[in-house]
Design an enzyme around this catalytic site. Structure first.
Site, short mmCIF file in Angstrom:
data_model
loop_
_atom_site.label_atom_id
_atom_site.label_comp_id
_atom_site.label_asym_id
_atom_site.label_seq_id
_atom_site.Cartn_x
_atom_site.Cartn_y
_atom_site.Cartn_z
N ASP A 57 -43.95 47.84 -8.71
CA ASP A 57 -43.82 48.09 -10.16
C ASP A 57 -44.42 46.96 -10.98
O ASP A 57 -44.58 45.83 -10.51
CB ASP A 57 -42.34 48.18 -10.54
N HIS A 203 -42.41 44.23 -6.48
CA HIS A 203 -43.16 44.02 -7.72
C HIS A 203 -44.44 43.25 -7.43
O HIS A 203 -44.40 42.25 -6.69
CB HIS A 203 -42.31 43.26 -8.75
#
Length: 263
Positions: A57, A203
């Site tokens: 993400d 991430h």
């Protein structure tokens, strides 16, 4: 007006906004891992039993995303990157390179904001705008949506569905957005919840996290992939993960059943 009717009006004036707020934020109960895994396996990203979906993400980020692409090349793994529209338009070359190397793009929204107030029109436009941006840059239409912070609201679920996207959260994460994240802690948190058919959240950027925390994730990545393979699990993007239920039932169940930073 009688005292009874006056009280009824005042009660209705209180309950109506409360009901609207509950309908808006109710699906956020799906953020809770126990609720999601037990009641909403599609929303948790449950797929083929011997496969792990690897997802990232908050990108694209020109400082860090290319390093993840290199690491994944070295590992022979493809992943799904949930991108933010505002970053995609600023770094189109990173977006195109991600797809060129065989990875899949999902929608993380236009900005990384918290949806405390109902704003369906804005949510619909932000998600649709990000879909258009990804399509215009790559020629591929995204299939997946993950809300910022993993906070799913009725408006965002409806907006994603209208845009033709399936909403997917995760079943394991590395809590890699924190200042005290280390390669060891990221790996340990992922493997603690690692199960066949699961979806892993990591991430590839620190834009919405603690500065430089992505270094821990990047360093932990080879060990995480190795752990999966030693468990007899293949690793890949959501597109290879197998069918997941449409999000309609998931969001509705979360709403009727009805924090942390970093998604």
């Amino acid at each position: 007006m009688s005292p009874v009717s006056g009280r009824a009006r005042r009660t209705a004036a209180v309950l109506l906004p409360a009901g609207v707020a509950l309908a808006h934020i109710g699906p956020a109960a799906s953020w809770l891992p126990g609720v999601r895994l037990l009641l909403l396996p599609g929303l948790a990203g449950t797929g083929r039993p011997r496969h792990i979906a690897l997802t990232f993400d908050d990108g694209p980020d020109p400082a860090s995303t290319p390093l993840f692409l290199d690491a994944l090349d070295g590992l022979g793994v493809r992943a799904t990157f949930f991108v933010l529209g505002e970053h995609a338009v600023r770094h189109p070359d990173v977006v195109r390179e991600t797809v060129r190397r065989g990875h899949e793009l999902g929608v993380h929204g236009w900005t990384h904001d918290r949806p405390w107030r109902p704003a369906f029109a804005r949510d619909a436009e932000d998600i649709a705008r990000t879909v258009r941006t990804v399509h215009d840059l790559t020629g591929h239409r995204p299939r997946w949506y993950r809300p910022p912070y993993g906070i799913l609201t009725t408006g965002r679920w409806r907006a994603a569905r209208r845009a033709g996207l399936r909403t997917v959260l995760w079943s394991a994460w590395g809590r890699d957005w924190t200042a005290d994240a280390t390669p060891e802690s990221v790996r340990a948190r992922v493997t603690a919840d690692l199960r066949g058919g699961g979806t892993v959240l990591l991430h590839d950027s620190d834009r919405h996290s603690s500065p430089d925390c992505w270094h821990a994730t990047l360093t932990a990545l080879p060990a995480i992939v190795r752990d999966c393979r030693e468990a007899g699990l293949t690793v890949g993007p959501l597109r290879d993960h197998g069918p997941t239920p449409e999000p309609g039932g998931s969001a509705a169940a979360a709403g009727s059943a009805a924090g942390d930073r970093g998604v």
